[in-house]
Design a protein around this motif. Structure first.
Motif, PDB file in Angstrom:
ATOM      1  N   TYR A  30    -103.696 -11.157 -26.928  1.00 57.08           N
ATOM      2  CA  TYR A  30    -102.889 -10.728 -25.789  1.00 57.08           C
ATOM      3  C   TYR A  30    -102.519 -11.913 -24.898  1.00 57.08           C
ATOM      4  O   TYR A  30    -101.656 -11.830 -24.041  1.00 57.08           O
ATOM      5  N   VAL A  31    -103.202 -13.054 -25.125  1.00 54.58           N
ATOM      6  CA  VAL A  31    -103.044 -14.227 -24.261  1.00 54.58           C
ATOM      7  C   VAL A  31    -101.752 -14.961 -24.592  1.00 54.58           C
ATOM      8  O   VAL A  31    -101.443 -15.217 -25.752  1.00 54.58           O
TER       9      VAL A  31
ATOM     10  N   ASP B 201     -96.652  -7.435 -18.564  1.00 47.84           N
ATOM     11  CA  ASP B 201     -95.735  -8.561 -18.734  1.00 47.84           C
ATOM     12  C   ASP B 201     -96.252  -9.718 -17.880  1.00 47.84           C
ATOM     13  O   ASP B 201     -96.356  -9.601 -16.656  1.00 47.84           O
ATOM     14  N   SER B 202     -96.565 -10.831 -18.511  1.00 49.49           N
ATOM     15  CA  SER B 202     -97.175 -11.936 -17.774  1.00 49.49           C
ATOM     16  C   SER B 202     -96.258 -12.501 -16.696  1.00 49.49           C
ATOM     17  O   SER B 202     -96.713 -12.889 -15.621  1.00 49.49           O
TER      18      SER B 202
ATOM     19  N   LEU C  22    -106.727 -14.719 -15.537  1.00 50.64           N
ATOM     20  CA  LEU C  22    -106.291 -14.200 -14.244  1.00 50.64           C
ATOM     21  C   LEU C  22    -105.266 -13.088 -14.394  1.00 50.64           C
ATOM     22  O   LEU C  22    -104.625 -12.698 -13.409  1.00 50.64           O
ATOM     23  N   ARG C  23    -105.147 -12.560 -15.600  1.00 48.01           N
ATOM     24  CA  ARG C  23    -104.355 -11.354 -15.827  1.00 48.01           C
ATOM     25  C   ARG C  23    -105.274 -10.336 -16.482  1.00 48.01           C
ATOM     26  O   ARG C  23    -105.977 -10.664 -17.442  1.00 48.01           O
TER      27      ARG C  23
ATOM     28  N   ARG D  12     -98.975 -18.312 -23.142  1.00 53.14           N
ATOM     29  CA  ARG D  12     -99.095 -19.667 -22.599  1.00 53.14           C
ATOM     30  C   ARG D  12     -99.332 -19.666 -21.091  1.00 53.14           C
ATOM     31  O   ARG D  12    -100.078 -20.487 -20.564  1.00 53.14           O
ATOM     32  N   ARG D  13     -98.698 -18.738 -20.393  1.00 53.54           N
ATOM     33  CA  ARG D  13     -98.893 -18.684 -18.937  1.00 53.54           C
ATOM     34  C   ARG D  13    -100.344 -18.336 -18.600  1.00 53.54           C
ATOM     35  O   ARG D  13    -100.928 -18.900 -17.677  1.00 53.54           O
ATOM     36  N   ASP D  14    -100.926 -17.406 -19.356  1.00 57.14           N
ATOM     37  CA  ASP D  14    -102.334 -17.065 -19.148  1.00 57.14           C
ATOM     38  C   ASP D  14    -103.222 -18.290 -19.365  1.00 57.14           C
ATOM     39  O   ASP D  14    -104.147 -18.544 -18.582  1.00 57.14           O
ATOM     40  N   GLU D  15    -102.941 -19.021 -20.426  1.00 58.72           N
ATOM     41  CA  GLU D  15    -103.724 -20.219 -20.728  1.00 58.72           C
ATOM     42  C   GLU D  15    -103.647 -21.230 -19.597  1.00 58.72           C
ATOM     43  O   GLU D  15    -104.667 -21.776 -19.152  1.00 58.72           O
ATOM     44  N   ASP D  16    -102.441 -21.496 -19.118  1.00 60.03           N
ATOM     45  CA  ASP D  16    -102.242 -22.526 -18.099  1.00 60.03           C
ATOM     46  C   ASP D  16    -102.910 -22.153 -16.781  1.00 60.03           C
ATOM     47  O   ASP D  16    -103.577 -22.987 -16.149  1.00 60.03           O
ATOM     48  N   VAL D  17    -102.734 -20.911 -16.356  1.00 57.16           N
ATOM     49  CA  VAL D  17    -103.312 -20.478 -15.078  1.00 57.16           C
ATOM     50  C   VAL D  17    -104.839 -20.478 -15.166  1.00 57.16           C
ATOM     51  O   VAL D  17    -105.531 -20.945 -14.254  1.00 57.16           O
ATOM     52  N   ALA D  18    -105.383 -19.957 -16.252  1.00 55.72           N
ATOM     53  CA  ALA D  18    -106.836 -19.899 -16.407  1.00 55.72           C
ATOM     54  C   ALA D  18    -107.445 -21.298 -16.399  1.00 55.72           C
ATOM     55  O   ALA D  18    -108.465 -21.544 -15.747  1.00 55.72           O
TER      56      ALA D  18
END
Length: 207
Positions: free
Chosen positions: A117-118, A35-36, A104-105, A120-126
């Motif tokens: 699996y990506v 869970d992101s 970063l996940r 929006r939070r993954d996109e923003d942090v990366a």
């Protein structure tokens, strides 16, 4: 999960090269990364000792935990073919580059891609972390060894106005049959083994 910045990343022998992978993995049975929202709200102490070891970029590259990843071996194979005669035997070729995983996940399971699996939070942090790395460590060449990571990172790479390559995951069948050569050709075409034209203080490149 911090980026690896080799001791000789800034060196008169070559330009500064950043190699970008896709993601870390966690051992079977780990669920904290599924869970992101949970993952990005967590801290290092929320991972058990084995999970912390698996998520250590430095530990994985140096083999500190006894785990050898194909991606590191294959990248080192190409780099060694170009630079091996120029560095002392006691040095690792990874001492001469920087390496970071884009996402970063960790991927859901070991060996799986982040594709599908990506969120929006993954996109923003990366995007934030890659932008920070480019601004802080000033690479001159960037090679992304993951088509999935490259698809999300390309906007940032293009805006940085640096030579970059997006290729398949190092160790995949596509890498073995063609793209390993593309990586070597990219480094030679853009004169990786040429003195850097931009001076960076070593204090600016510690991670």
């Amino acid at each position: 999960m911090q980026p690896w910045v080799g001791l000789h990343y800034c060196h008169a022998l070559h330009k500064r090269l950043l190699v970008v992978g896709e993601s870390h993995y966690l051992p079977a049975g780990s669920t904290i990364h599924h869970d992101s929202e949970v993952w990005y709200a967590s801290r290092q102490r929320d991972l058990n000792e084995k999970e912390q070891q698996w998520a250590s970029t430095t530990g994985n590259i140096t083999g500190r935990w006894g785990r050898a990843h194909t991606i590191y071996r294959e990248i080192a194979r190409v780099l060694n073919a170009l630079i091996n005669d120029l560095i002392p035997n006691e040095e690792s070729v990874f001492d001469h580059v920087a390496y970071a995983n884009y996402f970063l996940r960790p991927a859901s399971m070991e060996g799986e891609s982040m594709a599908g699996y990506v969120d929006r939070r993954d996109e923003d942090v990366a995007a934030e972390v890659l932008t920070w790395f480019i601004r802080t460590h000033r690479p001159e060449l960037i090679a992304v060894a993951s088509k999935t990571a490259g698809r999300y990172a390309e906007r940032i790479l293009a805006s940085a106005k640096l030579p970059y390559l997006i290729t398949y995951y190092a160790g995949s069948p596509f890498w073995m049959t063609r793209f390993r050569d593309d990586f070597a050709d990219f480094l030679q075409e853009h004169d990786w083994l040429a003195p850097s034209r931009i001076v960076v203080n070593r204090g600016d490149t510690t991670s």
